[in-house]
Scaffold this active site. Structure first.
Site, PDB file in Angstrom:
ATOM      1  N   GLY A  12       0.829  -1.211   0.000  1.00 24.50           N
ATOM      2  CA  GLY A  12       0.000   0.000   0.000  1.00 24.50           C
ATOM      3  C   GLY A  12       0.852   1.245   0.000  1.00 24.50           C
ATOM      4  O   GLY A  12       0.546   2.226   0.683  1.00 24.50           O
ATOM      5  N   ASP A  63      -2.340  -6.808  -5.750  1.00 28.09           N
ATOM      6  CA  ASP A  63      -3.388  -6.785  -4.732  1.00 28.09           C
ATOM      7  C   ASP A  63      -2.963  -7.742  -3.620  1.00 28.09           C
ATOM      8  O   ASP A  63      -2.751  -8.936  -3.879  1.00 28.09           O
ATOM      9  CB  ASP A  63      -4.705  -7.241  -5.380  1.00 28.09           C
ATOM     10  CG  ASP A  63      -5.897  -7.083  -4.446  1.00 28.09           C
ATOM     11  OD1 ASP A  63      -5.702  -7.144  -3.220  1.00 28.09           O
ATOM     12  OD2 ASP A  63      -7.009  -6.910  -4.953  1.00 28.09           O
ATOM     13  N   VAL A  64      -2.854  -7.234  -2.387  1.00 30.58           N
ATOM     14  CA  VAL A  64      -2.371  -8.094  -1.301  1.00 30.58           C
ATOM     15  C   VAL A  64      -3.333  -9.232  -0.980  1.00 30.58           C
ATOM     16  O   VAL A  64      -2.963 -10.184  -0.283  1.00 30.58           O
ATOM     17  CB  VAL A  64      -2.051  -7.292  -0.010  1.00 30.58           C
ATOM     18  CG1 VAL A  64      -0.891  -6.339  -0.230  1.00 30.58           C
ATOM     19  CG2 VAL A  64      -3.276  -6.575   0.521  1.00 30.58           C
ATOM     20  N   TYR A 155     -13.582  -3.530  10.461  1.00 23.09           N
ATOM     21  CA  TYR A 155     -12.237  -2.937  10.529  1.00 23.09           C
ATOM     22  C   TYR A 155     -11.566  -3.249  11.874  1.00 23.09           C
ATOM     23  O   TYR A 155     -10.392  -3.643  11.918  1.00 23.09           O
ATOM     24  CB  TYR A 155     -12.369  -1.435  10.312  1.00 23.09           C
ATOM     25  CG  TYR A 155     -11.068  -0.678  10.220  1.00 23.09           C
ATOM     26  CD1 TYR A 155     -10.293  -0.711   9.073  1.00 23.09           C
ATOM     27  CD2 TYR A 155     -10.627   0.101  11.297  1.00 23.09           C
ATOM     28  CE1 TYR A 155      -9.106   0.021   8.985  1.00 23.09           C
ATOM     29  CE2 TYR A 155      -9.450   0.831  11.220  1.00 23.09           C
ATOM     30  CZ  TYR A 155      -8.694   0.789  10.064  1.00 23.09           C
ATOM     31  OH  TYR A 155      -7.529   1.503   9.983  1.00 23.09           O
ATOM     32  N   ALA A 157     -12.157  -5.721  13.883  1.00 23.24           N
ATOM     33  CA  ALA A 157     -11.803  -7.146  13.940  1.00 23.24           C
ATOM     34  C   ALA A 157     -10.536  -7.414  13.139  1.00 23.24           C
ATOM     35  O   ALA A 157      -9.645  -8.150  13.584  1.00 23.24           O
ATOM     36  CB  ALA A 157     -12.960  -7.992  13.402  1.00 23.24           C
ATOM     37  N   ILE A 188      -5.312   9.683  11.542  1.00 26.49           N
ATOM     38  CA  ILE A 188      -4.215  10.274  10.777  1.00 26.49           C
ATOM     39  C   ILE A 188      -4.802  10.922   9.530  1.00 26.49           C
ATOM     40  O   ILE A 188      -5.717  10.372   8.902  1.00 26.49           O
ATOM     41  CB  ILE A 188      -3.184   9.182  10.374  1.00 26.49           C
ATOM     42  CG1 ILE A 188      -2.755   8.350  11.604  1.00 26.49           C
ATOM     43  CG2 ILE A 188      -1.981   9.833   9.694  1.00 26.49           C
ATOM     44  CD1 ILE A 188      -2.072   9.110  12.720  1.00 26.49           C
TER      45      ILE A 188
HETATM   46  P1  NAD Z   1      -4.966   5.312   2.358  1.00 25.54           P
HETATM   47  O1  NAD Z   1      -6.331   4.968   1.894  1.00 25.54           O
HETATM   48  O2  NAD Z   1      -4.450   6.692   2.156  1.00 25.54           O
HETATM   49  O3  NAD Z   1      -3.899   4.306   1.727  1.00 25.54           O
HETATM   50  C1  NAD Z   1      -4.114   2.929   1.756  1.00 25.54           C
HETATM   51  C2  NAD Z   1      -3.201   2.296   0.748  1.00 25.54           C
HETATM   52  O4  NAD Z   1      -3.415   0.880   0.766  1.00 25.54           O
HETATM   53  C3  NAD Z   1      -3.464   2.772  -0.663  1.00 25.54           C
HETATM   54  O5  NAD Z   1      -2.234   2.966  -1.323  1.00 25.54           O
HETATM   55  C4  NAD Z   1      -4.219   1.601  -1.287  1.00 25.54           C
HETATM   56  O6  NAD Z   1      -4.024   1.487  -2.680  1.00 25.54           O
HETATM   57  C5  NAD Z   1      -3.569   0.433  -0.560  1.00 25.54           C
HETATM   58  N1  NAD Z   1      -4.394  -0.757  -0.603  1.00 25.54           N
HETATM   59  C6  NAD Z   1      -5.637  -0.930  -0.111  1.00 25.54           C
HETATM   60  N2  NAD Z   1      -6.072  -2.177  -0.360  1.00 25.54           N
HETATM   61  C7  NAD Z   1      -5.067  -2.803  -1.021  1.00 25.54           C
HETATM   62  C8  NAD Z   1      -4.913  -4.091  -1.565  1.00 25.54           C
HETATM   63  N3  NAD Z   1      -5.882  -5.007  -1.469  1.00 25.54           N
HETATM   64  N4  NAD Z   1      -3.747  -4.406  -2.176  1.00 25.54           N
HETATM   65  C9  NAD Z   1      -2.758  -3.493  -2.276  1.00 25.54           C
HETATM   66  N5  NAD Z   1      -2.842  -2.243  -1.790  1.00 25.54           N
HETATM   67  C10 NAD Z   1      -3.996  -1.902  -1.179  1.00 25.54           C
HETATM   68  O7  NAD Z   1      -4.948   4.936   3.888  1.00 25.54           O
HETATM   69  P2  NAD Z   1      -3.872   5.241   5.041  1.00 25.54           P
HETATM   70  O8  NAD Z   1      -4.524   6.157   5.984  1.00 25.54           O
HETATM   71  O9  NAD Z   1      -2.550   5.566   4.501  1.00 25.54           O
HETATM   72  O10 NAD Z   1      -3.831   3.814   5.737  1.00 25.54           O
HETATM   73  C11 NAD Z   1      -2.662   2.998   5.733  1.00 25.54           C
HETATM   74  C12 NAD Z   1      -2.798   1.961   6.808  1.00 25.54           C
HETATM   75  O11 NAD Z   1      -2.902   2.603   8.076  1.00 25.54           O
HETATM   76  C13 NAD Z   1      -4.065   1.100   6.651  1.00 25.54           C
HETATM   77  O12 NAD Z   1      -3.765  -0.222   7.003  1.00 25.54           O
HETATM   78  C14 NAD Z   1      -5.010   1.724   7.648  1.00 25.54           C
HETATM   79  O13 NAD Z   1      -5.967   0.811   8.088  1.00 25.54           O
HETATM   80  C15 NAD Z   1      -4.039   2.131   8.745  1.00 25.54           C
HETATM   81  N6  NAD Z   1      -4.555   3.170   9.616  1.00 25.54           N
HETATM   82  C16 NAD Z   1      -4.909   4.392   9.131  1.00 25.54           C
HETATM   83  C17 NAD Z   1      -5.419   5.338  10.005  1.00 25.54           C
HETATM   84  C18 NAD Z   1      -5.838   6.714   9.545  1.00 25.54           C
HETATM   85  O14 NAD Z   1      -6.435   7.430  10.347  1.00 25.54           O
HETATM   86  N7  NAD Z   1      -5.558   7.129   8.336  1.00 25.54           N
HETATM   87  C19 NAD Z   1      -5.544   5.048  11.368  1.00 25.54           C
HETATM   88  C20 NAD Z   1      -5.159   3.791  11.826  1.00 25.54           C
HETATM   89  C21 NAD Z   1      -4.663   2.860  10.946  1.00 25.54           C
END
Ligand code: NAD
Length: 247
Positions: A12, A63-64, A155, A157, A188
Site C-alpha cells: 500500500g 493486490d495483497v 475494521y 476485527a 491520521i
Molecule cells: P490510504 O487509503 O491513504 O492508503 C491505503 C493504501 O493501501 C493505498 O495505497 C491503497 O491502494 C492500498 N491498498 C488498499 N487495499 C489494497 C490491496 N488489497 N492491495 C494493495 N494495496 C492496497 O490509507 P492510510 O490512511 O494511509 O492507511 C494505511 C494503513 O494505516 C491502513 O492499514 C489503515 O488501516 C491504517 N490506519 C490508518 C489510520 C488513519 O487514520 N488514516 C488510522 C489507523 C490505521
C-alpha cells in the site's frame, strides 16, 4: 550492488501512511519495493521521489488479497534489489457501517484486504528472513483494533487480528532474530480519513488530547525507529501513535 543498503518492502505504498513510510525508509538508506493496487499515477510520483532521494526502488502493481501476486512481488523484489530486511504492511481499507446494515461483502472485503493481506505478505517474505536469521516486520494496525470503534466491527476485527497475528509470529520467529511489531495509529490525516463528515471529525478531535489529527510522516517516523537498530530489543509490541485518543 551496494551491499550497505538494506531492502524494505512496503504494501500500500502509493498513498498515505505507506507512501510516507516508503520515503522515510529511503531517507534512512533503504532500497524500497512497494506494491499498490490501482493508482498508477500516485505510484509513478512515488517512484520519482524515491529515485530523487537516491534509493533503488521497485514498484509492483499487486493486490495483497491475491497470494500469487504477493509471491511474485516478493520474488521480483529479491531479484531486483536483494534479500529483504524489512516488511511494512500498510495496505488497508475501511467499509464502515453499523453491524445491522453491514453487507457480507463489506465484512469480507475488509477482512480480506487488512488481515489476509498481512498473512499473504508475511507468509511469502518470512522464509528468506528465517534462512538469513535476521529481519523485521511492522504491521500497521489501528487504535480501532485495540479498543474497538462503533460502525467498524469489520475494521476493528481485522486490526485486532493483526495484533494477534503479529504477537504470535513474533514468538514463532524470535529465535531467528526476526522482530515482529504492530503500530496502532489513531486518526491520521490521509485519504482514508478525508471522507469523514465534519461531525465525525469534530467528534474525533474532541477525543484527542493533543487536539489535532496525526500526520502520515509522524507514523513513518515511528516505523523508521522500530525498523532501526535502536529498537533491536523491541518485538511483539503494539505501539500506539494517537495523540492520546480515548475511544
Ligand atoms: P490510504 O487509503 O491513504 O492508503 C491505503 C493504501 O493501501 C493505498 O495505497 C491503497 O491502494 C492500498 N491498498 C488498499 N487495499 C489494497 C490491496 N488489497 N492491495 C494493495 N494495496 C492496497 O490509507 P492510510 O490512511 O494511509 O492507511 C494505511 C494503513 O494505516 C491502513 O492499514 C489503515 O488501516 C491504517 N490506519 C490508518 C489510520 C488513519 O487514520 N488514516 C488510522 C489507523 C490505521
Amino acid at each position: 550492488m551496494n551491499q550497505q543498503r538494506r531492502v524494505a518492502m512496503v504494501s500500500g505504498g502509493s498513498r498515505g501512511i505507506g507512501r510516507a513510510v516508503a520515503l522515510e525508509l529511503a531517507r534512512d538508506g533503504y532500497d524500497v519495493s512497494f506494491c499498490y493496487r490501482s493508482d498508477e499515477q500516485a505510484a509513478g510520483e512515488l517512484e520519482k521521489s524515491l529515485t530523487e532521494i537516491g534509493a533503488r526502488m521497485l514498484a509492483v502493481r499487486a493486490d495483497v488479497v491475491d497470494p500469487e501476486a504477493v509471491r511474485s512481488w516478493v520474488s521480483r523484489t529479491e531479484s531486483a534489489l536483494g534479500p529483504i530486511d524489512l516488511v511494512v504492511n500498510s495496505a488497508g481499507i475501511t467499509r464502515d457501517k453499523p453491524l445491522l446494515m453491514m453487507t457480507d461483502d463489506e465484512w469480507h472485503s475488509v477482512l480480506d484486504a487488512n488481515l489476509d493481506g498481512v498473512y499473504n505478505v508475511c507468509r511469502a517474505a518470512v522464509f528468506g528472513m528465517m534462512k538469513r536469521k535476521s529481519g523485521s516486520i511492522i504491521n500497521i494496525s489501528s487504535v480501532s483494533g485495540v479498543y474497538g470503534n462503533p460502525t467498524q466491527t469489520n475494521y476493528s476485527a481485522s486490526k485486532a487480528g493483526i495484533i494477534g497475528f503479529s504477537r504470535a509470529l513474533a514468538k514463532e520467529v524470535g529465535r531467528y532474530q526476526i522482530r515482529v511489531n504492530a503500530v496502532a495509529p489513531g486518526f491520521i490525516d490521509t485519504d482514508m480519513t478525508s471522507g469523514l463528515s465534519d461531525k465525525a471529525k469534530q467528534n474525533a478531535l474532541a477525543q484527542i488530547p493533543l487536539g489535532r489529527l496525526g500526520r502520515a510522516e509522524e507514523v513513518a517516523g515511528l516505523v523508521s525507529y522500530l525498523a532501526s537498530d535502536r529498537a533491536a530489543y523491541i518485538t511483539a509490541a503494539v505501539l500506539q501513535i494517537d495523540g492520546g485518543i480515548t475511544i
